[in-house]
Write a protein that holds these residues in place. Structure first.
Motif, PDB file in Angstrom:
ATOM      1  N   ARG A 182     -62.183 -38.955  88.085  1.00 13.94           N
ATOM      2  CA  ARG A 182     -62.852 -40.251  88.216  1.00 13.94           C
ATOM      3  C   ARG A 182     -62.360 -41.019  89.444  1.00 13.94           C
ATOM      4  NH1 ARG A 182     -62.562 -42.099  81.842  1.00 13.94           N
ATOM      5  NH2 ARG A 182     -64.525 -41.110  81.176  1.00 13.94           N
ATOM      6  N   THR A 183     -61.065 -40.922  89.690  1.00 14.66           N
ATOM      7  CA  THR A 183     -60.500 -41.612  90.851  1.00 14.66           C
ATOM      8  C   THR A 183     -61.081 -41.070  92.148  1.00 14.66           C
ATOM      9  OG1 THR A 183     -58.441 -42.003  89.654  1.00 14.66           O
ATOM     10  CG2 THR A 183     -58.346 -42.157  92.053  1.00 14.66           C
ATOM     11  N   SER A 184     -61.349 -39.764  92.168  1.00 15.58           N
ATOM     12  CA  SER A 184     -61.875 -39.153  93.393  1.00 15.58           C
ATOM     13  C   SER A 184     -63.404 -39.177  93.460  1.00 15.58           C
ATOM     14  CB  SER A 184     -61.396 -37.694  93.494  1.00 15.58           C
ATOM     15  OG  SER A 184     -61.908 -36.943  92.418  1.00 15.58           O
ATOM     16  N   LEU A 189     -68.623 -38.688  96.308  1.00 13.53           N
ATOM     17  CA  LEU A 189     -69.964 -39.124  96.687  1.00 13.53           C
ATOM     18  C   LEU A 189     -70.102 -39.245  98.201  1.00 13.53           C
ATOM     19  CD1 LEU A 189     -70.617 -41.804  93.917  1.00 13.53           C
ATOM     20  CD2 LEU A 189     -71.592 -39.504  94.079  1.00 13.53           C
ATOM     21  N   GLN A 190     -69.036 -39.753  98.841  1.00 14.94           N
ATOM     22  CA  GLN A 190     -69.067 -39.840 100.298  1.00 14.94           C
ATOM     23  C   GLN A 190     -69.156 -38.454 100.923  1.00 14.94           C
ATOM     24  OE1 GLN A 190     -65.505 -42.019 101.139  1.00 14.94           O
ATOM     25  NE2 GLN A 190     -66.421 -44.018 100.701  1.00 14.94           N
ATOM     26  N   GLN A 191     -68.369 -37.527 100.393  1.00 15.94           N
ATOM     27  CA  GLN A 191     -68.399 -36.160 100.909  1.00 15.94           C
ATOM     28  C   GLN A 191     -69.743 -35.500 100.620  1.00 15.94           C
ATOM     29  OE1 GLN A 191     -66.271 -34.937 102.806  1.00 15.94           O
ATOM     30  NE2 GLN A 191     -66.412 -32.710 102.772  1.00 15.94           N
ATOM     31  N   LEU A 192     -70.301 -35.824  99.448  1.00 14.60           N
ATOM     32  CA  LEU A 192     -71.608 -35.274  99.090  1.00 14.60           C
ATOM     33  C   LEU A 192     -72.686 -35.726 100.072  1.00 14.60           C
ATOM     34  CD1 LEU A 192     -73.238 -33.648  96.992  1.00 14.60           C
ATOM     35  CD2 LEU A 192     -73.567 -35.791  95.733  1.00 14.60           C
ATOM     36  N   ASP A 193     -72.665 -37.017 100.425  1.00 16.07           N
ATOM     37  CA  ASP A 193     -73.642 -37.526 101.397  1.00 16.07           C
ATOM     38  C   ASP A 193     -73.489 -36.835 102.743  1.00 16.07           C
ATOM     39  OD1 ASP A 193     -74.709 -39.223  99.550  1.00 16.07           O
ATOM     40  OD2 ASP A 193     -73.580 -40.987 100.206  1.00 16.07           O
ATOM     41  N   LEU A 194     -72.251 -36.703 103.188  1.00 19.27           N
ATOM     42  CA  LEU A 194     -72.001 -36.080 104.490  1.00 19.27           C
ATOM     43  C   LEU A 194     -72.462 -34.630 104.515  1.00 19.27           C
ATOM     44  CD1 LEU A 194     -70.747 -36.049 107.315  1.00 19.27           C
ATOM     45  CD2 LEU A 194     -68.543 -35.506 106.240  1.00 19.27           C
ATOM     46  N   LEU A 195     -72.077 -33.863 103.494  1.00 15.73           N
ATOM     47  CA  LEU A 195     -72.437 -32.448 103.481  1.00 15.73           C
ATOM     48  C   LEU A 195     -73.938 -32.254 103.293  1.00 15.73           C
ATOM     49  CD1 LEU A 195     -69.525 -30.774 101.472  1.00 15.73           C
ATOM     50  CD2 LEU A 195     -69.795 -31.011 103.929  1.00 15.73           C
ATOM     51  N   THR A 196     -74.556 -33.133 102.504  1.00 11.96           N
ATOM     52  CA  THR A 196     -76.009 -33.040 102.331  1.00 11.96           C
ATOM     53  C   THR A 196     -76.720 -33.214 103.667  1.00 11.96           C
ATOM     54  OG1 THR A 196     -75.878 -33.877 100.068  1.00 11.96           O
ATOM     55  CG2 THR A 196     -78.015 -34.021 101.163  1.00 11.96           C
ATOM     56  N   GLU A 348     -70.406 -33.293  88.696  1.00 15.59           N
ATOM     57  CA  GLU A 348     -70.852 -34.241  87.680  1.00 15.59           C
ATOM     58  C   GLU A 348     -70.790 -33.599  86.307  1.00 15.59           C
ATOM     59  OE1 GLU A 348     -71.595 -37.911  86.576  1.00 15.59           O
ATOM     60  OE2 GLU A 348     -71.588 -37.361  88.689  1.00 15.59           O
ATOM     61  N   GLN A 349     -71.223 -32.335  86.271  1.00 16.59           N
ATOM     62  CA  GLN A 349     -71.123 -31.596  85.024  1.00 16.59           C
ATOM     63  C   GLN A 349     -69.651 -31.396  84.650  1.00 16.59           C
ATOM     64  OE1 GLN A 349     -73.430 -30.651  82.877  1.00 16.59           O
ATOM     65  NE2 GLN A 349     -71.867 -29.784  81.536  1.00 16.59           N
ATOM     66  N   SER A 350     -68.785 -31.219  85.687  1.00 16.06           N
ATOM     67  CA  SER A 350     -67.358 -31.068  85.427  1.00 16.06           C
ATOM     68  C   SER A 350     -66.791 -32.321  84.780  1.00 16.06           C
ATOM     69  CB  SER A 350     -66.619 -30.761  86.737  1.00 16.06           C
ATOM     70  OG  SER A 350     -67.069 -29.544  87.292  1.00 16.06           O
ATOM     71  N   ILE A 351     -67.226 -33.495  85.226  1.00 19.67           N
ATOM     72  CA  ILE A 351     -66.760 -34.744  84.621  1.00 19.67           C
ATOM     73  C   ILE A 351     -67.168 -34.793  83.155  1.00 19.67           C
ATOM     74  CG2 ILE A 351     -67.115 -37.248  84.600  1.00 19.67           C
ATOM     75  CD1 ILE A 351     -67.111 -37.230  87.580  1.00 19.67           C
ATOM     76  N   GLU A 352     -68.387 -34.433  82.875  1.00 24.24           N
ATOM     77  CA  GLU A 352     -68.841 -34.420  81.491  1.00 24.24           C
ATOM     78  C   GLU A 352     -67.998 -33.448  80.667  1.00 24.24           C
ATOM     79  OE1 GLU A 352     -72.955 -33.533  81.410  1.00 24.24           O
ATOM     80  OE2 GLU A 352     -73.570 -35.343  82.509  1.00 24.24           O
ATOM     81  N   SER A 353     -67.694 -32.303  81.256  1.00 23.86           N
ATOM     82  CA  SER A 353     -66.872 -31.319  80.551  1.00 23.86           C
ATOM     83  C   SER A 353     -65.466 -31.864  80.298  1.00 23.86           C
ATOM     84  CB  SER A 353     -66.800 -30.029  81.366  1.00 23.86           C
ATOM     85  OG  SER A 353     -65.930 -29.093  80.760  1.00 23.86           O
ATOM     86  N   LEU A 354     -64.907 -32.526  81.316  1.00 19.26           N
ATOM     87  CA  LEU A 354     -63.571 -33.109  81.152  1.00 19.26           C
ATOM     88  C   LEU A 354     -63.579 -34.225  80.110  1.00 19.26           C
ATOM     89  CD1 LEU A 354     -62.354 -33.254  84.857  1.00 19.26           C
ATOM     90  CD2 LEU A 354     -61.530 -31.736  83.061  1.00 19.26           C
ATOM     91  N   GLU A 355     -64.634 -35.018  80.081  1.00 14.67           N
ATOM     92  CA  GLU A 355     -64.742 -36.071  79.066  1.00 14.67           C
ATOM     93  C   GLU A 355     -64.814 -35.468  77.670  1.00 14.67           C
ATOM     94  OE1 GLU A 355     -67.041 -39.603  81.562  1.00 14.67           O
ATOM     95  OE2 GLU A 355     -68.194 -38.131  80.418  1.00 14.67           O
TER      96      GLU A 355
END
Length: 582
Positions: A182-184, A189-196, A348-355
């Motif tokens: 969550r902290t990262s 999201l910033q990295q996602l925008d750049l790579l996209t 995002e799916q990883s976050i759901e899995s971790l939750e």
């Protein structure tokens, strides 16, 4: 069980060696005689905090050595720590303390092997438990109160507590992993925008061939020099095959050479290979002439294609500047960030899995804590009735005691906040023990508590430091009997001022201070030998010396009534021991 204690240069003790026995061991002496120094030495040997003040004045090091009787628990601990046994019957623990101008250093050993403080703490709990009237602070500590209750609860409760520690560790790991993700998230999201953006940009230019730029550069050169190439190809064709000028072409010259060699072969057949070479050269020349002529005829200016090539070259060079520097490196980067982008999109799916994982471990922890709470409530009911029964003989017939358990945030030791609630007098409300108990009440409570938990306690030696302060008469007698009762299950060491307690001892030691001369080596300014105060301990092994010590505790060694009282105490203690044996 503590067998022997050897002390050198510790506080006021220069040299001392004590041998303790089973049952109740009592230390008596005047206030300030040094009884507590002996207990401090035991504490120091087992890793307790020390300062430079424990080193005897005029010396540079102190040493304490304690020898304990071995048992299965100690043997297992030694095996876990890979420490060899000296013999099957004993474990020797020593600590050497030295001081410099800036700090205090100490080294602990078990059977001669150096050990760290953490190891000593683990060993200490298996050997000795020290109880003092000053433990009011401990009674107010939720962790200590919880440990006492859990110890009374027995194996099933302690096993559940250990299980919770495992589940709590798993929950902490799942929680930390989720918090880290969550902290990262913002960075993700910033990295996602750049790579996209980069993937879209690189994908739009259709990068496939790492040699494309080089090929385009060559094509541009050709398109820019179409006229020159046409002229030069025609010139080559003329030189090789058909020359418009009067000068012969290369094909004509080879034809003449062939005719001459044919004539020569008629006279010398050895020239036949040369004739074959000339004929091959002529065939090759004719093929070159044909291809160069066709090349020249096919050439034509194509401004549109040239513009396309120029645009593509500019596009590829821009990509190389941003992602290269070569086209091959730009293509490799494109392939790399495609994988990274796929991972980021899956996070995002990883976050759901971790939750889900966190919730699952929290549910397990909550369930385990609930089971532990039920076990603690059962243990609390048992401790309440048992402790009240232990307190009644200690002149606390109307005492009320309750273990208050309220829910709290789950930890490695459960989800309960535990408080000992106490009311010594009828009509008074229950309040936290640490806030309302007097010194005498606290002494009796701690003694009764030890009677409740001693059977579950792993320590083989129980130490009581003036726990009978503030009581007298019938209460002191009840404390004496309770200490003797405890000594039937564990070795008990007790510092006391009460003759009623001392009379119950199986082994009795008198502690006092003596002033000695240091000898000829140390002279004062007036020439006399330097005098020093030392602590001496005498084992009272016969009836006469014990009677005299008890009389002194009761009211003076020379008083006839005190001697008679001491004799009655010893007789009463002997009768009590005999009645217990029946």
């Amino acid at each position: 069980m503590l067998l022997c204690l050897r002390i050198e240069n510790f506080a006021l003790i220069d040299q001392l060696e004590l041998e303790f026995g089973t049952g109740l061991n009592v230390l008596t002496g005047e206030t300030g005689a040094g009884k507590s120094i002996i207990l401090d030495a035991i504490d120091a040997a087992l890793g307790g905090k020390v300062s430079s003040r424990v080193i005897r004045t005029g010396t540079s090091r102190a040493m304490v050595e304690a020898t304990f009787k071995s048992n299965g628990t100690l043997a297992s601990w030694l095996s876990e720590q890979e420490i060899d046994s000296i013999d099957e019957n004993s474990v020797v623990i020593s600590r050497e303390i030295s001081a410099t101008t800036s700090n205090v250093r100490s080294r602990s050993r078990v059977n001669g092997v150096l050990v760290n403080r953490q190891m000593m703490v683990g060993l200490r709990d298996r050997l000795v438990e020290i109880t003092a009237q000053g433990q009011t602070v401990q009674v107010g500590q939720a962790s200590q109160v919880r440990d006492w209750l859990d110890l009374h609860g027995g194996d099933a409760l302690m096993q559940q507590r250990q299980a919770i520690a495992v589940v709590y560790t798993a929950y902490q790991q799942a929680h930390l992993a989720l918090e880290k993700r969550r902290t990262s998230e913002r960075e993700r999201l910033q990295q996602l925008d750049l790579l996209t953006y980069q993937v879209q940009e690189l994908g739009a230019v259709n990068l496939n061939d790492p040699n494309e730029l080089e090929q385009l550069l060559q094509e541009r050169e050709r398109l820019n020099h179409v006229v020159d190439l046409q002229q030069m190809s025609y010139k080559v064709y003329q030189a090789l095959y058909q020359n418009d000028s009067e000068a012969p072409a290369a094909a004509d010259l080879l034809g003449d050479s062939e005719a001459t060699l044919i004539d020569m072969v008629e006279y010398d057949t050895q020239l036949q290979p040369l004739l074959d070479l000339v004929r091959d050269a002529q065939a090759t020349l004719m093929e070159v002439a044909r291809q160069i002529n066709a090349y020249g005829e096919d050439l034509e200016a194509d401004p549109q294609r040239l513009e396309e090539v120029e645009e593509r070259i500019r596009e590829l060079k821009q990509i190389c500047r941003k992602y290269g520097p070569t086209l091959q490196e730009a293509i490799a980067y494109y392939q790399k960030i495609q994988g990274e982008l796929a991972e980021l999109n899956d996070s995002e799916q990883s976050i759901e899995s971790l939750e889900q994982q966190e919730q699952a471990t929290l549910a397990k922890l909550t369930q385990a804590c609930h089971k532990l709470t039920q076990l603690r409530r059962t243990a609390a009911n048992s401790l309440e009735s048992r402790l009240i029964a232990e307190l009644k003989p200690l002149a606390m017939e109307k005492v009320q005691f309750k273990v208050d358990i309220v829910p709290t945030t789950p930890t490695a030791t459960g989800a309960d906040k535990i408080t000992f609630m106490f009311s010594p007098n009828p009509g008074e409300p229950l309040q936290p023990l640490s806030e309302i108990a007097s010194g005498g009440e606290m002494s009796r409570f701690l003694l009764a508590l030890k009677a409740c938990v001693s059977q579950a306690d792993a320590a083989g030696t129980m130490v009581f430091d003036e726990i009978d302060v503030g009581v007298s008469g019938r209460v002191a007698q009840a404390i004496a009997e309770k200490l003797h009762q405890l000594s039937q299950r564990s070795q008990v060491l007790c510092v006391t001022h009460q003759p009623l307690v001392a009379a119950m001892a199986d082994r009795h030691f008198r502690v006092d201070k003596q002033i000695i001369n240091q000898g000829k080596g140390n002279k004062t300014n007036n020439g006399s030998s330097e005098q020093r105060t030392v602590v001496r301990v005498t084992a009272l092994d016969n009836l006469t010396t014990r009677r005299e010590e008890l009389a002194q505790l009761a009211g003076g060694k020379s008083a006839t009534d005190a001697i008679a009282f001491a004799e009655s105490l010893l007789l009463q203690a002997a009768n009590h021991r005999q009645s217990e044996q029946r």
